[in-house]
Design a protein around this motif. Structure first.
Motif, mmCIF file in Angstrom:
data_model
loop_
_atom_site.group_PDB
_atom_site.id
_atom_site.type_symbol
_atom_site.label_atom_id
_atom_site.label_comp_id
_atom_site.label_asym_id
_atom_site.label_seq_id
_atom_site.Cartn_x
_atom_site.Cartn_y
_atom_site.Cartn_z
ATOM 1 N N PHE A 93 2.453 9.551 -4.419
ATOM 2 C CA PHE A 93 2.787 9.636 -5.602
ATOM 3 C C PHE A 93 3.228 8.544 -6.505
ATOM 4 O O PHE A 93 3.101 7.266 -5.961
ATOM 5 N N GLN A 94 3.473 8.628 -7.799
ATOM 6 C CA GLN A 94 3.867 7.709 -8.547
ATOM 7 C C GLN A 94 5.121 6.754 -8.022
ATOM 8 O O GLN A 94 5.093 5.504 -7.935
ATOM 9 N N ARG A 95 6.040 7.552 -7.570
ATOM 10 C CA ARG A 95 7.190 6.650 -6.656
ATOM 11 C C ARG A 95 6.991 6.871 -5.245
ATOM 12 O O ARG A 95 6.382 7.901 -4.775
ATOM 13 N N PHE A 96 7.112 5.787 -4.506
ATOM 14 C CA PHE A 96 6.644 5.806 -3.317
ATOM 15 C C PHE A 96 7.496 6.665 -2.216
ATOM 16 O O PHE A 96 6.700 7.135 -1.199
ATOM 17 N N ASN A 97 8.660 6.949 -2.385
ATOM 18 C CA ASN A 97 9.423 7.650 -1.661
ATOM 19 C C ASN A 97 9.227 7.483 0.047
ATOM 20 O O ASN A 97 9.045 8.268 0.875
ATOM 21 N N GLN A 146 12.909 -4.378 1.361
ATOM 22 C CA GLN A 146 12.500 -5.818 1.305
ATOM 23 C C GLN A 146 10.956 -5.920 0.657
ATOM 24 O O GLN A 146 10.596 -7.142 0.850
ATOM 25 N N LEU A 147 10.442 -4.934 0.239
ATOM 26 C CA LEU A 147 9.070 -5.165 -0.154
ATOM 27 C C LEU A 147 8.905 -4.875 -1.588
ATOM 28 O O LEU A 147 9.839 -4.296 -2.263
ATOM 29 N N SER A 148 8.016 -5.587 -2.220
ATOM 30 C CA SER A 148 7.692 -5.272 -3.560
ATOM 31 C C SER A 148 7.204 -3.827 -3.625
ATOM 32 O O SER A 148 6.757 -3.358 -3.054
ATOM 33 N N GLY A 149 6.792 -3.516 -4.809
ATOM 34 C CA GLY A 149 6.374 -2.149 -5.333
ATOM 35 C C GLY A 149 5.142 -1.884 -4.879
ATOM 36 O O GLY A 149 4.669 -0.782 -4.353
ATOM 37 N N GLY A 150 4.467 -2.873 -5.252
ATOM 38 C CA GLY A 150 2.806 -2.897 -4.561
ATOM 39 C C GLY A 150 2.729 -2.851 -3.179
ATOM 40 O O GLY A 150 1.854 -1.896 -2.740
ATOM 41 N N GLN A 151 3.607 -3.392 -2.445
ATOM 42 C CA GLN A 151 3.676 -3.185 -0.925
ATOM 43 C C GLN A 151 4.063 -1.842 -0.509
ATOM 44 O O GLN A 151 3.603 -1.459 0.397
ATOM 45 N N LEU A 177 4.144 0.443 -11.413
ATOM 46 C CA LEU A 177 4.053 -0.883 -10.861
ATOM 47 C C LEU A 177 4.138 -1.733 -12.086
ATOM 48 O O LEU A 177 3.443 -1.679 -12.833
ATOM 49 N N ASP A 178 4.754 -2.998 -11.655
ATOM 50 C CA ASP A 178 4.546 -4.082 -12.432
ATOM 51 C C ASP A 178 3.084 -4.531 -12.645
ATOM 52 O O ASP A 178 2.208 -4.426 -11.557
ATOM 53 N N PRO A 179 2.498 -4.979 -13.840
ATOM 54 C CA PRO A 179 1.063 -5.170 -13.890
ATOM 55 C C PRO A 179 0.513 -6.005 -13.034
ATOM 56 O O PRO A 179 -0.580 -5.543 -12.560
ATOM 57 N N GLU A 180 1.422 -6.891 -12.318
ATOM 58 C CA GLU A 180 0.402 -7.846 -11.741
ATOM 59 C C GLU A 180 0.506 -7.331 -10.115
ATOM 60 O O GLU A 180 -0.584 -8.064 -9.181
ATOM 61 N N VAL A 182 -0.388 -3.934 -9.834
ATOM 62 C CA VAL A 182 -1.541 -2.912 -9.854
ATOM 63 C C VAL A 182 -2.891 -3.232 -8.885
ATOM 64 O O VAL A 182 -3.074 -2.350 -8.138
ATOM 65 N N GLY A 183 -3.498 -4.219 -9.004
ATOM 66 C CA GLY A 183 -4.644 -4.528 -8.469
ATOM 67 C C GLY A 183 -4.594 -4.338 -6.930
ATOM 68 O O GLY A 183 -5.612 -3.945 -6.066
ATOM 69 N N GLU A 184 -3.584 -4.964 -6.202
ATOM 70 C CA GLU A 184 -3.620 -5.000 -4.892
ATOM 71 C C GLU A 184 -3.551 -3.324 -4.375
ATOM 72 O O GLU A 184 -4.273 -3.078 -3.251
ATOM 73 N N VAL A 185 -2.951 -2.532 -5.219
ATOM 74 C CA VAL A 185 -2.902 -0.945 -4.708
ATOM 75 C C VAL A 185 -4.540 -0.436 -5.039
ATOM 76 O O VAL A 185 -4.964 0.472 -4.218
ATOM 77 N N LEU A 186 -5.038 -0.691 -6.079
ATOM 78 C CA LEU A 186 -6.178 -0.360 -6.388
ATOM 79 C C LEU A 186 -7.229 -0.710 -5.487
ATOM 80 O O LEU A 186 -8.191 0.063 -5.143
ATOM 81 N N ASP A 187 -7.217 -1.890 -5.162
ATOM 82 C CA ASP A 187 -7.991 -2.623 -4.016
ATOM 83 C C ASP A 187 -8.156 -1.841 -2.622
ATOM 84 O O ASP A 187 -9.151 -1.411 -2.179
ATOM 85 N N VAL A 188 -6.774 -1.212 -2.351
ATOM 86 C CA VAL A 188 -6.548 -0.469 -1.217
ATOM 87 C C VAL A 188 -7.586 0.830 -1.250
ATOM 88 O O VAL A 188 -8.227 1.324 -0.540
ATOM 89 N N MET A 189 -7.233 1.378 -2.658
ATOM 90 C CA MET A 189 -7.851 2.701 -2.942
ATOM 91 C C MET A 189 -9.491 2.601 -3.025
ATOM 92 O O MET A 189 -10.190 3.254 -2.552
ATOM 93 N N LYS A 190 -9.974 1.491 -3.545
ATOM 94 C CA LYS A 190 -11.263 1.208 -3.371
ATOM 95 C C LYS A 190 -11.715 1.148 -2.156
ATOM 96 O O LYS A 190 -13.084 1.660 -1.824
ATOM 97 N N ASP A 191 -11.057 0.468 -1.031
ATOM 98 C CA ASP A 191 -11.732 0.353 0.061
ATOM 99 C C ASP A 191 -11.991 1.659 0.822
ATOM 100 O O ASP A 191 -13.108 2.139 1.458
ATOM 101 N N LEU A 192 -10.852 2.536 0.645
ATOM 102 C CA LEU A 192 -10.802 3.859 1.064
ATOM 103 C C LEU A 192 -11.872 4.747 0.516
ATOM 104 O O LEU A 192 -12.703 5.510 1.409
#
Ligand code: ADP
Ligand code: MG
Length: 250
Positions: A93-97, A146-151, A177-180, A182-192
């Motif tokens: 989801f948009q919110r990680f929950n 203790q983690l960032s939104g992307g993490q 997510l803060d714009p900076e 976004v990329g790390e999450v999209l990269d994980v999705m691309k790998d998947l």
């Protein structure tokens, strides 16, 4: 892997899905675009039993979602069958929950241990491997706060994968997510996607859709207005509504 036929969903007198048709083959990525309020989230929620459809049908991997067919008639599934079906579908989801009182590793291990009652040592190994895959080996013992939104979102993806789903649904996974980040999450999705996961991704990230999607699906007003490969739908949309939407987000 997914076949939606003429799916209708209303909330009271508000008809939100007005006959959605969508097919996603195994190993394919479908990116769903469309303005706010067009029914994108509702559609994903129907696939994952979070909403019940009023008419039409949805099949996941040949299984009718929420119903059994007997003697040409549809019967609502019992809770146990619903739970079994839901296990094969991962949703982000948009919110990680995440569970705030559990460590990252515990978050990932929770469902396989508690819902599937799998062997704990095996689940732990698999969860560690998944956390490594999303680049979080060094965070296994941290708490979500203790983690960032992307993490956190990458943990949420690992947590969904821990159930070994055959289908992953993403509902605007980078919108909060803060714009900076976004990329790390999209990269994980691309790998998947590259590894062959079947995915339906609701997103406003047109670049991601262009690069990763096999099929881009434009929804508006509770219907699929237009769909096809990215180089057709994004580069050369035919419908006015698609053109108008893309001109706003591109
Ligand atoms: P999108 O994800 O494309 O922005 P949604 O599927 O969230 O659209 O919402 C589509 C419409 O359905 C909106 O008008 C929304 O207010 C309405 N809606 C969604 N969920 C509910 C609900 N549980 N009860 C009543 N209306 C809802
Ligand atoms: Mg939505």
């Amino acid at each position: 892997m997914v076949r939606a036929d003429n799916v209708h969903k209303s909330f009271g007198s508000l008809e939100v899905l007005k006959g959605v048709d969508l097919t996603v083959a195994s190993g394919e990525v479908a990116c769903v675009l469309g303005p706010s309020g067009s029914g994108k989230s509702t559609f994903l929620r129907c696939i994952n039993h979070l909403e019940k459809i009023n008419a039409g049908r949805i099949e996941v991997d040949g299984d009718l979602v929420g119903y059994r067919e007997r003697g040409g008639k549809l019967h609502e599934m019992g809770e146990r069958d619903v739970a079994r079906q839901r296990q094969s579908i991962g949703m982000v989801f948009q919110r990680f929950n995440l569970f705030p009182h559990m460590t990252v590793l515990q978050n990932v291990m929770e469902a396989p241990c508690r819902v599937k009652r799998e062997n704990k040592a095996e689940v732990r190994d698999r969860s560690r491997a998944l956390l490594e895959r999303v680049g979080l080996s060094d965070k296994v013992d941290n708490y979500p706060g203790q983690l960032s939104g992307g993490q956190q979102q990458r943990v949420a993806i690992a947590r969904a994968l821990a159930m070994r789903p055959k289908l992953m649904l993403f509902d605007e996974p980078t919108s909060a997510l803060d714009p900076e980040l976004v990329g790390e999450v999209l990269d994980v999705m691309k790998d998947l996607a590259r590894e062959g996961m079947t995915m339906i991704v609701v997103t406003h990230e047109i670049g991601f859709a262009r690069e990763v999607a096999d099929n881009v699906v434009f929804m508006d007003g509770g219907v699929v207005v237009e769909q096809g490969p990215p180089n057709e739908i994004i580069a050369n949309p035919q419908q006015e509504r698609t053109k108008a939407f893309l001109s706003k987000v591109l």
